[in-house]
Write a protein that holds these residues in place. Structure first.
Motif, mmCIF file in Angstrom:
data_model
loop_
_atom_site.group_PDB
_atom_site.id
_atom_site.type_symbol
_atom_site.label_atom_id
_atom_site.label_comp_id
_atom_site.label_asym_id
_atom_site.label_seq_id
_atom_site.Cartn_x
_atom_site.Cartn_y
_atom_site.Cartn_z
ATOM 1 N N SER A 58 -3.653 0.316 0.265
ATOM 2 C CA SER A 58 -2.892 0.101 -0.967
ATOM 3 C C SER A 58 -2.459 1.448 -1.530
ATOM 4 N N VAL A 59 -1.459 1.448 -2.408
ATOM 5 C CA VAL A 59 -1.035 2.716 -3.012
ATOM 6 C C VAL A 59 -2.160 3.299 -3.861
ATOM 7 N N ALA A 60 -2.944 2.446 -4.522
ATOM 8 C CA ALA A 60 -4.069 2.939 -5.329
ATOM 9 C C ALA A 60 -5.105 3.627 -4.446
ATOM 10 N N ALA A 61 -5.469 2.995 -3.343
ATOM 11 C CA ALA A 61 -6.447 3.604 -2.432
ATOM 12 C C ALA A 61 -5.897 4.889 -1.837
ATOM 13 N N ALA A 62 -4.616 4.901 -1.510
ATOM 14 C CA ALA A 62 -4.001 6.095 -0.922
ATOM 15 C C ALA A 62 -4.020 7.264 -1.892
ATOM 16 N N VAL A 63 -3.669 7.037 -3.138
ATOM 17 C CA VAL A 63 -3.625 8.146 -4.100
ATOM 18 C C VAL A 63 -5.027 8.661 -4.391
ATOM 19 N N GLU A 64 -6.009 7.768 -4.474
ATOM 20 C CA GLU A 64 -7.390 8.204 -4.695
ATOM 21 C C GLU A 64 -7.880 9.037 -3.505
ATOM 22 N N LEU A 73 -11.614 16.139 -6.039
ATOM 23 C CA LEU A 73 -11.859 15.379 -7.265
ATOM 24 C C LEU A 73 -11.776 13.880 -7.008
ATOM 25 N N ALA A 74 -12.638 13.136 -7.707
ATOM 26 C CA ALA A 74 -12.591 11.674 -7.661
ATOM 27 C C ALA A 74 -11.778 11.185 -8.854
ATOM 28 N N VAL A 75 -10.814 10.306 -8.577
ATOM 29 C CA VAL A 75 -9.986 9.733 -9.633
ATOM 30 C C VAL A 75 -9.929 8.223 -9.469
ATOM 31 N N GLN A 76 -9.532 7.576 -10.563
ATOM 32 C CA GLN A 76 -9.238 6.147 -10.517
ATOM 33 C C GLN A 76 -7.745 5.994 -10.731
ATOM 34 N N ALA A 77 -7.094 5.317 -9.800
ATOM 35 C CA ALA A 77 -5.654 5.088 -9.900
ATOM 36 C C ALA A 77 -5.356 4.146 -11.054
ATOM 37 N N GLY A 78 -4.280 4.446 -11.759
ATOM 38 C CA GLY A 78 -3.845 3.611 -12.872
ATOM 39 C C GLY A 78 -2.433 3.112 -12.634
ATOM 40 N N ALA A 79 -1.678 3.056 -13.699
ATOM 41 C CA ALA A 79 -0.332 2.493 -13.670
ATOM 42 C C ALA A 79 0.662 3.394 -12.946
ATOM 43 N N GLU A 80 1.659 2.775 -12.389
ATOM 44 C CA GLU A 80 2.768 3.508 -11.789
ATOM 45 C C GLU A 80 3.577 4.158 -12.905
ATOM 46 N N VAL A 81 3.875 5.462 -12.738
ATOM 47 C CA VAL A 81 4.679 6.159 -13.742
ATOM 48 C C VAL A 81 6.114 6.341 -13.290
ATOM 49 N N GLY A 82 6.361 6.234 -11.992
ATOM 50 C CA GLY A 82 7.720 6.370 -11.482
ATOM 51 C C GLY A 82 7.733 6.388 -9.968
ATOM 52 N N ARG A 83 8.950 6.398 -9.454
ATOM 53 C CA ARG A 83 9.149 6.376 -8.001
ATOM 54 C C ARG A 83 10.330 7.283 -7.691
ATOM 55 N N VAL A 84 10.223 8.009 -6.571
ATOM 56 C CA VAL A 84 11.305 8.906 -6.169
ATOM 57 C C VAL A 84 11.491 8.792 -4.660
ATOM 58 N N ARG A 85 12.733 8.854 -4.217
ATOM 59 C CA ARG A 85 13.054 8.864 -2.788
ATOM 60 C C ARG A 85 13.507 10.275 -2.442
ATOM 61 N N ILE A 86 12.823 10.883 -1.467
ATOM 62 C CA ILE A 86 13.072 12.272 -1.114
ATOM 63 C C ILE A 86 13.511 12.336 0.342
ATOM 64 N N PRO A 87 14.696 12.883 0.596
ATOM 65 C CA PRO A 87 15.130 13.019 1.991
ATOM 66 C C PRO A 87 14.278 14.053 2.710
ATOM 67 N N GLY A 88 13.879 13.725 3.939
ATOM 68 C CA GLY A 88 13.103 14.633 4.761
ATOM 69 C C GLY A 88 13.807 14.835 6.089
ATOM 70 N N GLN A 89 13.141 15.502 6.997
ATOM 71 C CA GLN A 89 13.719 15.746 8.309
ATOM 72 C C GLN A 89 13.563 14.484 9.161
ATOM 73 N N GLY A 90 14.639 13.707 9.255
ATOM 74 C CA GLY A 90 14.642 12.493 10.057
ATOM 75 C C GLY A 90 13.997 11.287 9.401
ATOM 76 N N VAL A 91 13.573 11.415 8.130
ATOM 77 C CA VAL A 91 12.955 10.313 7.396
ATOM 78 C C VAL A 91 13.341 10.390 5.926
ATOM 79 N N VAL A 92 13.010 9.339 5.200
ATOM 80 C CA VAL A 92 13.121 9.326 3.747
ATOM 81 C C VAL A 92 11.732 9.011 3.207
ATOM 82 N N TYR A 93 11.220 9.878 2.339
ATOM 83 C CA TYR A 93 9.917 9.643 1.725
ATOM 84 C C TYR A 93 10.118 8.817 0.455
ATOM 85 N N ASP A 94 9.477 7.652 0.394
ATOM 86 C CA ASP A 94 9.510 6.789 -0.783
ATOM 87 C C ASP A 94 8.186 6.998 -1.508
#
Length: 147
Positions: A58-64, A73-94
């Protein structure tokens, strides 16, 4: 949720999309947790901790996991604050950025995994650090930067 689109040429619409996460972590003093990237993309630049979402994660598990690997550091994932799509070399990072809470506010971050340094940055620090493209603009637009 707020979304920022990277500049993607029309031909790049067919590129594979890589699911990623970023952590917006503020300490008790309101400083933002940043890592200096040790690998490409953006090696040597400061950014929020984060990385790829692994298969079945899950995105929560991934960010933690990413915060723990990059900063210790240990963190607890909370609410989504935003999303960005970043062009990479041969891919797009979402990238989905989540607000995260420190589980031990007294813990001291230590650079690990693909981070070669880590810091809690206040507003003055952010002005002098060389950050990944559009990081500060994006976080400012989402209202999550230290004041």
């Amino acid at each position: 949720m707020r979304t920022v689109q990277g500049v993607l040429p029309t031909a790049d619409a067919a590129l594979p999309v890589v699911a990623c996460v970023g952590a917006v972590v503020l300490d008790a003093r309101g400083r933002l947790l940043l890592v200096r990237r040790g690998h490409e993309p953006s090696r040597g630049l400061w950014s929020v901790p984060g990385g790829r979402v692994e298969t079945g994660e899950s995105v929560a598990a991934a960010v933690e996991r990413e915060v723990r690997e990059e900063t210790g550091l240990a963190v607890q994932a909370g609410a989504e604050v935003g999303r960005v799509r970043i062009p990479g070399q041969g891919v797009v990072y979402d990238v989905v950025d989540l607000a995260c809470t420190l589980l031990d506010p007294a813990a001291v971050p230590v650079a690990g995994d693909d981070a070669d340094d880590v810091v809690f940055a206040d507003a003055a620090d952010l002005e002098r650090l060389t950050c990944t493209p559009r990081l500060l603009e994006t976080l400012r637009g989402w209202g999550v930067l230290p004041s």
